[in-house]
Design an enzyme around this catalytic site. Structure first.
Site, PDB file in Angstrom:
ATOM      1  N   GLY A  41       0.813  -1.231   0.000  1.00 49.21           N
ATOM      2  CA  GLY A  41       0.000   0.000   0.000  1.00 49.21           C
ATOM      3  C   GLY A  41       0.839   1.269   0.000  1.00 49.21           C
ATOM      4  O   GLY A  41       0.584   2.184  -0.787  1.00 49.21           O
ATOM      5  N   VAL A 117      -4.576  -4.664   2.782  1.00 46.94           N
ATOM      6  CA  VAL A 117      -4.215  -5.179   4.104  1.00 46.94           C
ATOM      7  C   VAL A 117      -3.579  -6.562   3.937  1.00 46.94           C
ATOM      8  O   VAL A 117      -3.672  -7.179   2.877  1.00 46.94           O
ATOM      9  CB  VAL A 117      -5.444  -5.265   5.034  1.00 46.94           C
ATOM     10  N   GLU A 192       9.794  -6.481  -3.688  1.00 50.74           N
ATOM     11  CA  GLU A 192      10.403  -5.616  -2.688  1.00 50.74           C
ATOM     12  C   GLU A 192      11.878  -5.414  -3.018  1.00 50.74           C
ATOM     13  O   GLU A 192      12.528  -6.294  -3.570  1.00 50.74           O
ATOM     14  CB  GLU A 192      10.200  -6.213  -1.298  1.00 50.74           C
ATOM     15  N   GLY A 300      12.185 -16.510   0.278  1.00 47.69           N
ATOM     16  CA  GLY A 300      11.356 -16.054   1.403  1.00 47.69           C
ATOM     17  C   GLY A 300      10.399 -15.003   0.891  1.00 47.69           C
ATOM     18  O   GLY A 300      10.106 -14.940  -0.301  1.00 47.69           O
ATOM     19  N   CYS A 303       5.001 -13.490   0.037  1.00 45.61           N
ATOM     20  CA  CYS A 303       4.061 -13.929  -0.992  1.00 45.61           C
ATOM     21  C   CYS A 303       4.214 -15.367  -1.472  1.00 45.61           C
ATOM     22  O   CYS A 303       3.222 -16.096  -1.547  1.00 45.61           O
ATOM     23  CB  CYS A 303       4.157 -13.005  -2.200  1.00 45.61           C
ATOM     24  N   PHE A 365      14.762 -11.051   3.774  1.00 42.98           N
ATOM     25  CA  PHE A 365      14.527 -12.175   2.850  1.00 42.98           C
ATOM     26  C   PHE A 365      15.188 -11.966   1.493  1.00 42.98           C
ATOM     27  O   PHE A 365      15.311 -12.896   0.707  1.00 42.98           O
ATOM     28  CB  PHE A 365      13.030 -12.472   2.715  1.00 42.98           C
ATOM     29  N   ARG A 373       9.776 -11.206   6.453  1.00 44.40           N
ATOM     30  CA  ARG A 373       8.735 -12.240   6.458  1.00 44.40           C
ATOM     31  C   ARG A 373       9.183 -13.481   5.680  1.00 44.40           C
ATOM     32  O   ARG A 373       9.627 -13.381   4.555  1.00 44.40           O
ATOM     33  CB  ARG A 373       7.424 -11.680   5.874  1.00 44.40           C
TER      34      ARG A 373
HETATM   35  C1  UDX Z   1       0.749  -7.078   0.864  1.00 47.81           C
HETATM   36  C2  UDX Z   1      -0.525  -7.683   0.319  1.00 47.81           C
HETATM   37  O1  UDX Z   1      -1.560  -6.827   0.526  1.00 47.81           O
HETATM   38  C3  UDX Z   1      -0.710  -9.045   0.859  1.00 47.81           C
HETATM   39  O2  UDX Z   1      -1.847  -9.633   0.364  1.00 47.81           O
HETATM   40  C4  UDX Z   1       0.459  -9.814   0.415  1.00 47.81           C
HETATM   41  O3  UDX Z   1       0.358 -11.116   0.800  1.00 47.81           O
HETATM   42  C5  UDX Z   1       1.691  -9.215   0.998  1.00 47.81           C
HETATM   43  O4  UDX Z   1       1.806  -7.931   0.557  1.00 47.81           O
HETATM   44  P1  UDX Z   1       1.826  -5.872   2.763  1.00 47.81           P
HETATM   45  O5  UDX Z   1       1.580  -4.485   2.340  1.00 47.81           O
HETATM   46  O6  UDX Z   1       3.157  -6.444   2.462  1.00 47.81           O
HETATM   47  O7  UDX Z   1       0.715  -6.790   2.155  1.00 47.81           O
HETATM   48  O8  UDX Z   1       1.460  -6.151   4.254  1.00 47.81           O
HETATM   49  P2  UDX Z   1       1.837  -5.318   5.531  1.00 47.81           P
HETATM   50  O9  UDX Z   1       3.153  -4.657   5.334  1.00 47.81           O
HETATM   51  O10 UDX Z   1       1.617  -6.235   6.676  1.00 47.81           O
HETATM   52  O11 UDX Z   1       0.749  -4.151   5.551  1.00 47.81           O
HETATM   53  C6  UDX Z   1      -0.595  -4.310   5.790  1.00 47.81           C
HETATM   54  C7  UDX Z   1      -1.070  -3.141   6.643  1.00 47.81           C
HETATM   55  O12 UDX Z   1      -2.479  -3.194   6.758  1.00 47.81           O
HETATM   56  C8  UDX Z   1      -0.516  -3.096   8.051  1.00 47.81           C
HETATM   57  O13 UDX Z   1       0.165  -1.899   8.253  1.00 47.81           O
HETATM   58  C9  UDX Z   1      -1.753  -3.212   8.935  1.00 47.81           C
HETATM   59  O14 UDX Z   1      -1.660  -2.455  10.122  1.00 47.81           O
HETATM   60  C10 UDX Z   1      -2.840  -2.702   8.022  1.00 47.81           C
HETATM   61  N1  UDX Z   1      -4.182  -3.143   8.379  1.00 47.81           N
HETATM   62  C11 UDX Z   1      -4.464  -4.445   8.566  1.00 47.81           C
HETATM   63  C12 UDX Z   1      -5.186  -2.194   8.506  1.00 47.81           C
HETATM   64  O15 UDX Z   1      -4.943  -0.992   8.370  1.00 47.81           O
HETATM   65  N2  UDX Z   1      -6.456  -2.601   8.785  1.00 47.81           N
HETATM   66  C13 UDX Z   1      -6.761  -3.907   8.994  1.00 47.81           C
HETATM   67  O16 UDX Z   1      -7.925  -4.228   9.242  1.00 47.81           O
HETATM   68  C14 UDX Z   1      -5.729  -4.858   8.871  1.00 47.81           C
HETATM   69  C1  UDX Z   2       7.469 -11.500  -5.380  1.00 51.10           C
HETATM   70  C2  UDX Z   2       7.182 -11.318  -6.875  1.00 51.10           C
HETATM   71  O1  UDX Z   2       8.428 -11.231  -7.575  1.00 51.10           O
HETATM   72  C3  UDX Z   2       6.355 -10.074  -7.091  1.00 51.10           C
HETATM   73  O2  UDX Z   2       6.006  -9.961  -8.458  1.00 51.10           O
HETATM   74  C4  UDX Z   2       5.091 -10.155  -6.248  1.00 51.10           C
HETATM   75  O3  UDX Z   2       4.364  -8.968  -6.360  1.00 51.10           O
HETATM   76  C5  UDX Z   2       5.438 -10.387  -4.798  1.00 51.10           C
HETATM   77  O4  UDX Z   2       6.260 -11.537  -4.662  1.00 51.10           O
HETATM   78  P1  UDX Z   2       9.155 -10.432  -3.636  1.00 51.10           P
HETATM   79  O5  UDX Z   2       8.769 -11.575  -2.773  1.00 51.10           O
HETATM   80  O6  UDX Z   2       9.081  -9.064  -3.075  1.00 51.10           O
HETATM   81  O7  UDX Z   2       8.271 -10.413  -4.965  1.00 51.10           O
HETATM   82  O8  UDX Z   2      10.672 -10.629  -4.158  1.00 51.10           O
HETATM   83  P2  UDX Z   2      11.333 -11.571  -5.261  1.00 51.10           P
HETATM   84  O9  UDX Z   2      12.352 -10.779  -5.939  1.00 51.10           O
HETATM   85  O10 UDX Z   2      10.340 -12.235  -6.091  1.00 51.10           O
HETATM   86  O11 UDX Z   2      12.102 -12.651  -4.369  1.00 51.10           O
HETATM   87  C6  UDX Z   2      11.433 -13.647  -3.618  1.00 51.10           C
HETATM   88  C7  UDX Z   2      12.427 -14.569  -2.977  1.00 51.10           C
HETATM   89  O12 UDX Z   2      13.047 -15.420  -3.949  1.00 51.10           O
HETATM   90  C8  UDX Z   2      13.577 -13.868  -2.257  1.00 51.10           C
HETATM   91  O13 UDX Z   2      13.870 -14.516  -1.054  1.00 51.10           O
HETATM   92  C9  UDX Z   2      14.726 -13.989  -3.223  1.00 51.10           C
HETATM   93  O14 UDX Z   2      15.978 -13.924  -2.593  1.00 51.10           O
HETATM   94  C10 UDX Z   2      14.454 -15.359  -3.816  1.00 51.10           C
HETATM   95  N1  UDX Z   2      15.062 -15.555  -5.142  1.00 51.10           N
HETATM   96  C11 UDX Z   2      14.641 -14.802  -6.192  1.00 51.10           C
HETATM   97  C12 UDX Z   2      16.050 -16.531  -5.324  1.00 51.10           C
HETATM   98  O15 UDX Z   2      16.422 -17.225  -4.381  1.00 51.10           O
HETATM   99  N2  UDX Z   2      16.574 -16.705  -6.578  1.00 51.10           N
HETATM  100  C13 UDX Z   2      16.185 -15.961  -7.648  1.00 51.10           C
HETATM  101  O16 UDX Z   2      16.711 -16.188  -8.744  1.00 51.10           O
HETATM  102  C14 UDX Z   2      15.195 -14.983  -7.448  1.00 51.10           C
END
Ligand code: UDX
Ligand code: UDX
Length: 492
Positions: A41, A117, A192, A300, A303, A365, A373
């Site tokens: 977000g 969320v 990320e 890690g 997602c 991660f 996470r």
């Molecule tokens: C995102 C995606 O939305 C999630 O589906 C995916 O699996 C991971 O990435 P992300 O933004 O990474 O989530 O999650 P997080 O950093 O935990 O942020 C979610 C926020 O929502 C938190 O700050 C939490 O406090 C907030 N929240 C949660 C609300 O404001 N209201 C709620 O009812 C629940």
């Molecule tokens: C992932 C998806 O890439 C993104 O499109 C989606 O929106 C959210 O999930 P993210 O988890 O933030 O993104 O990072 P990503 O770069 O995909 O890496 C995921 C994990 O795989 C990390 O732990 C990374 O180190 C690992 N990785 C990635 C490897 O071990 N080898 C690789 O070649 C690529």
């Protein structure tokens, strides 16, 4: 923009009244609210606000501390670390980008509400350990229904199981005072660490919506927002379920590539092949492609695992057991890779790590994020701690308390015990001092340019170095006197 309530028949007209029309006879969004100021977000809304100065964007969250951090004058204190994010926030914050805990006012004011969320894997009840916990999403839907006084376009940004939009729609239509809510699915594909370039220049933007006049109008309204900076041909529109499933599928495919190359890494170690050479050789085949072929200690992030588990759960519900088994194997391979790395450390330390100091370089991660996470580091540490190792962690962006929270969350041992066995320091050389082994868990660039000769001097001998990310040169490290262990390569 206050409106009277409407009957179903006047929905289309109401929609037109609710939104200021643009010259192209489209619904034009003027106010956006995003619920959830997290890793998705926060950066997504910051970029929308930066690119669309005429749209007011309010990001709300129930977590006051998080909102305070987003509003912090010192941009190094933003709750999410992403390269380039500080500049985007600096440009838009206070102009048309706002962070607040006043969820209801922001909903009321908005024409478009994003739900961003978190949707973690359920830790209780039916689907425990597999299904997504949709509690927060449902709460958001109910809050939107309660706070709304005019029609809204509701956009699912959170990764959700297929058909969640239906549930959100149901809640909104049954509790929303007869207002018209259009539900769109707009999954986020940013990774990320590269969130800002990913948002500024996405491979594609995916928008799913209903194939009805109102649905198409809502889709167009969101297309227009992204269309400000994303070429139109990169904006794909589908039905809601395809959009929801595409997100799960994209993550499953990406994770599968990592598990595939990690599976080959074990075979390389056994046969004397070099996984990087193999990855390069296969990656030059344009049908395979060179990206996402880096063998590692394991993937890690919030997602990959969650989305695959989710997909496996859905498949089992439909009794598609072969499909479920197929994808589940990606997770099993990833778990195996983490355990294998931990076991390799133990084996090379004469089969015992009890009371030995092991330095962990990296806890996040992946590099360029402070997110931990599902980080492989947590699980490798947990395994070694169960063997009574002492672990000293250094990560350039992860705060000390986060390391302990991550370990405590696993519930393997008491919080006191974790604090007794683990220390967290601010200096990589201090982490390595007197260590029996150093393990690289995250591929931070700064680890490549550490003074490895000095580190070797600081360590107990033989100095074992385990490179869980293949960022160091093996010949160079063995020349410096390390017993060097990389992923998918013969030991040096
Ligand atoms: C995102 C995606 O939305 C999630 O589906 C995916 O699996 C991971 O990435 P992300 O933004 O990474 O989530 O999650 P997080 O950093 O935990 O942020 C979610 C926020 O929502 C938190 O700050 C939490 O406090 C907030 N929240 C949660 C609300 O404001 N209201 C709620 O009812 C629940
Ligand atoms: C992932 C998806 O890439 C993104 O499109 C989606 O929106 C959210 O999930 P993210 O988890 O933030 O993104 O990072 P990503 O770069 O995909 O890496 C995921 C994990 O795989 C990390 O732990 C990374 O180190 C690992 N990785 C990635 C490897 O071990 N080898 C690789 O070649 C690529």
């Amino acid at each position: 923009m206050k409106m009277a309530s409407h009957t179903g028949k006047s929905l289309s007209r109401a929609f037109h009244v609710a939104f200021k029309k643009s010259n192209h006879n489209h619904v034009k969004v003027k106010n956006i609210c995003c619920i959830g100021a997290g890793y998705v977000g926060g950066p997504t809304m910051s970029v929308i606000a930066q690119k669309c100065p005429e749209i007011k964007v309010v990001v709300v969250d129930i977590n006051q501390e998080r909102i305070d951090a987003w509003n912090h004058e010192d941009l190094s204190q933003l709750p999410v670390y992403e390269p380039g994010l500080d500049k985007v926030v600096a440009q838009a914050r206070g102009r048309n980008l706002f962070f607040s805990t006043d969820v209801n006012s922001a909903i009321e004011e908005a024409d478009m509400v994003f739900i961003s969320v978190n949707t973690p894997t359920k830790t209780y009840g039916e689907g425990k350990g597999m299904a997504a916990d949709l509690k927060w999403v449902e709460l958001c839907a109910r809050q939107i229904a309660e706070a709304s006084k005019s029609d809204k376009i509701v956009v699912e940004k959170s990764t959700l199981p297929v058909r969640t939009a239906q549930a959100v729609k149901d809640i909104l239509h049954n509790t929303g005072n007869g207002l018209n809510f259009q539900i769109l699915s707009n999954p986020e594909f940013l990774a990320e660490g590269t969130a800002i370039p990913d948002l500024e220049n996405p491979d594609r933007v995916l928008i799913g919506g209903d194939d009805t006049p109102e649905g198409r109008e809502a889709i167009q309204a969101l297309v227009d927002v992204y269309g400000t900076w994303v070429p139109r041909e990169k904006i794909l529109t589908t039905n809601v379920w395809s959009s929801e499933l595409s997100k799960l599928t994209a993550n499953a495919f990406l994770a599968q590539r990592v598990s595939s190359i990690n599976a080959i890494s074990e075979l390389c170690e056994a046969t004397g092949a070099d996984v990087e050479e193999v990855a390069k050789a296969i990656g030059t085949d344009s049908r395979i492609g060179s990206k996402f072929l880096k063998a590692s200690v394991g993937f890690g992030g919030s997602c990959f695992q969650k989305d695959i588990l989710n997909m496996v759960y859905i498949c089992r519900n439909y009794q598609l057991n072969e499909v479920a088994d197929y994808w589940e194997q990606v997770i099993k391979m990833n778990d195996h890779q983490k355990v294998r790395f931990a076991k390799k450390i133990i084996k090379n330390l004469y089969n015992t790590v009890s009371g030995k100091k092991i330095a962990f370089l990296g806890w996040a991660f992946k590099k360029d994020t402070n997110d931990t996470r599902e980080s492989a580091a947590i699980y490798v540490a947990d395994y070694l701690l169960s063997e009574r190792a002492n672990i000293c962690v250094y990560d350039p962006k992860v705060p000390k308390e986060k390391v302990f929270t991550d370990l405590d969350y696993l519930n393997t041992r008491s919080s006191e015990e974790n604090r007794k066995l683990v220390s967290v320091v601010n200096d990589p050389y201090e982490a390595c001092k007197g260590a029996h082994a150093v393990a690289i868990l995250t591929e931070w660039d700064e680890f490549k340019i550490l003074n490895w000769e000095q580190i070797n001097d600081l360590m107990l001998k033989p100095a074992n170095l385990f490179d869980g990310r293949n960022i160091l040169n093996s010949s160079e490290m063995s020349r410096l006197g390390f017993r060097f262990h990389a992923i998918g390569k013969a030991d040096k």
